[in-house]
Design an enzyme around this catalytic site. Structure first.
Site, PDB file in Angstrom:
ATOM      1  N   ASP A   1      -7.093  -2.845  16.286  1.00 57.13           N
ATOM      2  CA  ASP A   1      -6.516  -3.455  17.486  1.00 57.13           C
ATOM      3  C   ASP A   1      -7.227  -3.199  18.818  1.00 57.13           C
ATOM      4  O   ASP A   1      -7.644  -4.125  19.481  1.00 57.13           O
ATOM      5  CB  ASP A   1      -5.055  -3.002  17.639  1.00 57.13           C
ATOM      6  CG  ASP A   1      -4.274  -3.112  16.337  1.00 57.13           C
ATOM      7  OD1 ASP A   1      -4.864  -3.490  15.306  1.00 57.13           O
ATOM      8  OD2 ASP A   1      -3.076  -2.826  16.353  1.00 57.13           O
TER       9      ASP A   1
ATOM     10  N   GLN B   1       1.778   8.383   6.969  1.00 57.05           N
ATOM     11  CA  GLN B   1       1.317   6.987   6.990  1.00 57.05           C
ATOM     12  C   GLN B   1       1.019   6.581   5.543  1.00 57.05           C
ATOM     13  O   GLN B   1       0.213   7.215   4.854  1.00 57.05           O
ATOM     14  CB  GLN B   1       0.066   6.902   7.868  1.00 57.05           C
ATOM     15  CG  GLN B   1      -0.547   5.533   7.987  1.00 57.05           C
ATOM     16  CD  GLN B   1       0.094   4.656   9.049  1.00 57.05           C
ATOM     17  OE1 GLN B   1       0.912   5.134   9.852  1.00 57.05           O
ATOM     18  NE2 GLN B   1      -0.254   3.386   9.061  1.00 57.05           N
TER      19      GLN B   1
ATOM     20  N   GLN C   1      -4.500 -10.478   8.518  1.00 54.91           N
ATOM     21  CA  GLN C   1      -5.283  -9.238   8.569  1.00 54.91           C
ATOM     22  C   GLN C   1      -6.350  -9.267   7.484  1.00 54.91           C
ATOM     23  O   GLN C   1      -6.290 -10.096   6.567  1.00 54.91           O
ATOM     24  CB  GLN C   1      -4.357  -8.029   8.330  1.00 54.91           C
ATOM     25  CG  GLN C   1      -3.682  -7.506   9.579  1.00 54.91           C
ATOM     26  CD  GLN C   1      -2.927  -6.211   9.327  1.00 54.91           C
ATOM     27  OE1 GLN C   1      -2.404  -6.007   8.241  1.00 54.91           O
ATOM     28  NE2 GLN C   1      -2.853  -5.350  10.324  1.00 54.91           N
TER      29      GLN C   1
ATOM     30  N   ARG D   1      -2.111   5.437  21.884  1.00 54.57           N
ATOM     31  CA  ARG D   1      -1.764   4.028  21.643  1.00 54.57           C
ATOM     32  C   ARG D   1      -2.499   3.132  22.641  1.00 54.57           C
ATOM     33  O   ARG D   1      -3.010   3.609  23.647  1.00 54.57           O
ATOM     34  CB  ARG D   1      -0.240   3.829  21.797  1.00 54.57           C
ATOM     35  CG  ARG D   1       0.602   4.598  20.798  1.00 54.57           C
ATOM     36  CD  ARG D   1       0.567   4.006  19.407  1.00 54.57           C
ATOM     37  NE  ARG D   1       0.927   2.601  19.374  1.00 54.57           N
ATOM     38  CZ  ARG D   1       0.735   1.796  18.316  1.00 54.57           C
ATOM     39  NH1 ARG D   1       0.172   2.262  17.222  1.00 54.57           N
ATOM     40  NH2 ARG D   1       1.077   0.534  18.349  1.00 54.57           N
TER      41      ARG D   1
ATOM     42  N   TRP E   1       3.141  -4.374   6.204  1.00 52.98           N
ATOM     43  CA  TRP E   1       1.906  -4.893   6.815  1.00 52.98           C
ATOM     44  C   TRP E   1       0.951  -5.344   5.717  1.00 52.98           C
ATOM     45  O   TRP E   1       0.856  -4.699   4.659  1.00 52.98           O
ATOM     46  CB  TRP E   1       1.223  -3.815   7.664  1.00 52.98           C
ATOM     47  CG  TRP E   1       1.470  -3.975   9.129  1.00 52.98           C
ATOM     48  CD1 TRP E   1       0.644  -4.589  10.020  1.00 52.98           C
ATOM     49  CD2 TRP E   1       2.609  -3.529   9.879  1.00 52.98           C
ATOM     50  NE1 TRP E   1       1.207  -4.555  11.281  1.00 52.98           N
ATOM     51  CE2 TRP E   1       2.417  -3.916  11.223  1.00 52.98           C
ATOM     52  CE3 TRP E   1       3.782  -2.863   9.559  1.00 52.98           C
ATOM     53  CZ2 TRP E   1       3.326  -3.641  12.238  1.00 52.98           C
ATOM     54  CZ3 TRP E   1       4.702  -2.589  10.552  1.00 52.98           C
ATOM     55  CH2 TRP E   1       4.470  -2.985  11.873  1.00 52.98           C
ATOM     56  N   SER E   2       0.190  -6.400   5.996  1.00 54.43           N
ATOM     57  CA  SER E   2      -0.612  -7.036   4.958  1.00 54.43           C
ATOM     58  C   SER E   2      -1.706  -6.139   4.372  1.00 54.43           C
ATOM     59  O   SER E   2      -1.721  -5.862   3.169  1.00 54.43           O
ATOM     60  CB  SER E   2      -1.220  -8.318   5.535  1.00 54.43           C
ATOM     61  OG  SER E   2      -2.227  -8.808   4.710  1.00 54.43           O
TER      62      SER E   2
ATOM     63  N   GLU F   1      -1.999   8.971  10.451  1.00 57.23           N
ATOM     64  CA  GLU F   1      -2.551   7.622  10.600  1.00 57.23           C
ATOM     65  C   GLU F   1      -4.061   7.699  10.893  1.00 57.23           C
ATOM     66  O   GLU F   1      -4.853   6.965  10.324  1.00 57.23           O
ATOM     67  CB  GLU F   1      -1.796   6.926  11.735  1.00 57.23           C
ATOM     68  CG  GLU F   1      -2.047   5.442  11.842  1.00 57.23           C
ATOM     69  CD  GLU F   1      -1.276   4.828  13.004  1.00 57.23           C
ATOM     70  OE1 GLU F   1      -0.578   5.568  13.743  1.00 57.23           O
ATOM     71  OE2 GLU F   1      -1.377   3.595  13.177  1.00 57.23           O
TER      72      GLU F   1
HETATM   73  C1  9YW Z   1       0.408  -1.837  15.747  1.00 61.70           C
HETATM   74  C2  9YW Z   1       0.118  -0.706  10.222  1.00 61.70           C
HETATM   75  C3  9YW Z   1      -0.838  -1.277  11.265  1.00 61.70           C
HETATM   76  C4  9YW Z   1      -2.257  -1.484  10.700  1.00 61.70           C
HETATM   77  C5  9YW Z   1      -3.246  -1.819  11.807  1.00 61.70           C
HETATM   78  C6  9YW Z   1      -3.148  -0.765  12.894  1.00 61.70           C
HETATM   79  C7  9YW Z   1      -1.727  -0.683  13.423  1.00 61.70           C
HETATM   80  C8  9YW Z   1      -0.002  -2.164  14.371  1.00 61.70           C
HETATM   81  O1  9YW Z   1      -0.853  -0.362  12.347  1.00 61.70           O
HETATM   82  O2  9YW Z   1      -1.361  -1.888  14.042  1.00 61.70           O
HETATM   83  O3  9YW Z   1       1.478  -2.254  16.170  1.00 61.70           O
HETATM   84  O4  9YW Z   1      -0.311  -1.120  16.450  1.00 61.70           O
HETATM   85  O5  9YW Z   1      -4.056  -1.031  13.932  1.00 61.70           O
HETATM   86  O6  9YW Z   1      -4.541  -1.897  11.283  1.00 61.70           O
HETATM   87  O7  9YW Z   1      -2.239  -2.494   9.750  1.00 61.70           O
HETATM   88  O8  9YW Z   1      -0.390   0.481   9.701  1.00 61.70           O
END
Ligand code: 9YW
Length: 442
Positions: free
Chosen positions: A179, A430, A114, A213, A36-37, A415
């Site tokens: 998100d 994480q 991101q 989630r 992930w970025s 996380e």
């Molecule tokens: C998802 C990886 C990513 C983070 C985001 C976080 C979550 C991905 O996880 O998003 O599928 O829910 O919201 O900020 O980059 O850690």
């Protein structure tokens, strides 16, 4: 290293080794098997403490996925991830076949982006290496990556800000990195979901409770927005004309200002052209002006703006402190700090540690377990800690660091955390949580 956190540094290294995929790091062992970025940027900041080479490769492997437009995609996929382990795999995005600007990347990528923590991370690698045997390595990494970082910031300053407002437009809540924050509720409510193919939710299998989630309604909207972006073939002009979710994101924009400050320093280290430095300086000024204009005197926070309704998004979340991250006047900083440490955020006396929750517990839409609707996220605490230090708020920064480390000592490298009980939530081990701990402990 502080004695009271003995053993934690080694534990954090263990997490990053566990998630190391050879040159890059998956965000989490099961829930997030790809690169992930903005995670990679935080991970590079932690890895810098273990040597420049591996820290630099975290960013160069990500930059290999950069589009010719300058965009750094939000996911660079792991070709070895078990099929179906993450909801939207490379075949769903079809980036390289839909957009010529994505066709040259060695690993497939998503098509969103991101927050741009990358230049901050690149500079950090150099700062940590300065005066050590790694200095030359770090300098040549900066020289090699400078043009990519400049192209990335130029993309954000142009394609994502055709108005020249200093504020970045996002096309999807995933781009914000926060998100399911209530920041997006109103703008998402205006998105009418069309026909969606049935889909499974692998993420729900990797957490203890579904409430940790996003909900089914949120996911429908997330997927629908991706469908619409695909129909636009990820073309920025078409997206701007037709996309139902276009929002000026204040946190993203503030991180860009901070990253532009880092890029100015990088440009000096690598001996870049003076006109680059001047241009970056103009982006910084424009960014700060844009953020100033989003300050809402009633809520005392900086607010995102929905470009479709042309209205500010009035909700109290951690993103409202964006000017602390971009840097702002002393007067505004004082006002923001007063609110940050008040009962509306980190001063709520029910909190397990005085750490800012992602959403104010006084908001009706606050939820202590639901992802970005309340839990404390260590990476956000790290960003605020860095900003406090830069602003000369040494005492507050030291307290924030200590409380964050206490949180991790009690709950591990989760996380995110339930703000009142300190319960670790989301994924275990994480990567970015371990990485910021390394930086705090080094
Ligand atoms: C998802 C990886 C990513 C983070 C985001 C976080 C979550 C991905 O996880 O998003 O599928 O829910 O919201 O900020 O980059 O850690």
């Amino acid at each position: 290293m502080s004695d009271s956190f003995a053993g934690m540094f080694e534990e954090a290294v263990r997490v990053l080794r566990r998630n190391d995929m050879g040159g890059w790091t998956r965000a989490a062992p099961e829930l997030y098997p790809h690169q992930w970025s903005w995670d990679s940027a935080f991970i590079a900041i932690g890895l810098a403490r273990l040597g420049a080479r591996r820290a630099a490769s975290e960013l160069t492997t990500l930059l290999d996925g950069q589009w010719t437009t300058g965009k750094i995609p939000h996911i660079v996929f792991n070709p070895k991830a078990p099929p179906g382990s993450y909801l939207l795999g490379p075949e769903h995005w079809a980036s390289a076949s839909l957009s010529r600007s994505a066709s040259g990347t060695p690993r497939p990528t998503s098509a969103l982006c991101q927050p741009p923590v990358h230049a901050i991370a690149a500079l950090r690698i150099f700062e940590v290496a300065r005066g050590t045997a790694d200095e030359d390595e770090a300098r040549s990494f900066l020289s090699g990556g400078y043009a990519n970082l400049l192209a990335w910031h130029r993309y954000l300053a142009t394609a994502r800000d055709p108005e020249g407002s200093g504020l970045v437009t996002i096309y999807h809540p995933w781009e914000s990195g926060t998100d399911n924050s209530p920041r997006w509720d109103e703008a998402l409510a205006n998105v009418k979901v069309g026909e969606l193919s049935p889909y499974a939710r692998p993420d729900l299998g990797f957490v203890d409770e579904p409430s940790e989630r996003p909900t089914a309604e949120e996911y429908d909207r997330y997927l629908w927005l991706v469908d619409l972006l695909k129909r636009s073939r990820y073309d920025e002009g078409r997206i701007y004309r037709s996309h139902p979710f276009l929002v000026k994101d204040v946190l993203f924009s503030a991180i860009l200002v901070a990253a532009n400050e880092a890029l100015v320093e990088i440009s000096r280290i690598v001996g870049a052209r003076e006109r680059d430095v001047e241009m970056i300086g103009r982006w910084i000024e424009r960014g700060r002006r844009g953020l100033d204009a989003c300050y809402d005197g009633d809520l005392g926070l900086c607010l995102d703006r929905d470009l479709r309704s042309d209205e500010p998004l009035r909700v109290r979340t951690i993103a409202g402190f964006a000017p602390l991250i971009s840097g702002c006047t002393d007067t505004l900083r004082e006002k923001l700090l007063l609110l940050l440490y008040s009962g509306t955020f980190a001063g709520d006396d029910r909190l397990r540690w005085p750490l800012p929750p992602s959403t104010s517990p006084r908001e009706a839409r606050f939820h202590p377990r639901a992802y970005w609707r309340g839990p404390v996220w260590p990476v956000i605490s790290w960003l605020l800690w860095r900003s406090l230090k830069l602003a000369g708020e040494e005492g507050r920064a030291a307290d924030l660091r200590r409380s964050s480390l206490e949180q991790l000592a009690a709950g591990g490298f989760a996380e995110y955390f339930e703000p009142f009980t300190g319960e670790p939530l989301g994924s275990d081990d994480q990567s970015w949580t371990a990485a910021v701990a390394l930086d705090w402990l080094a």
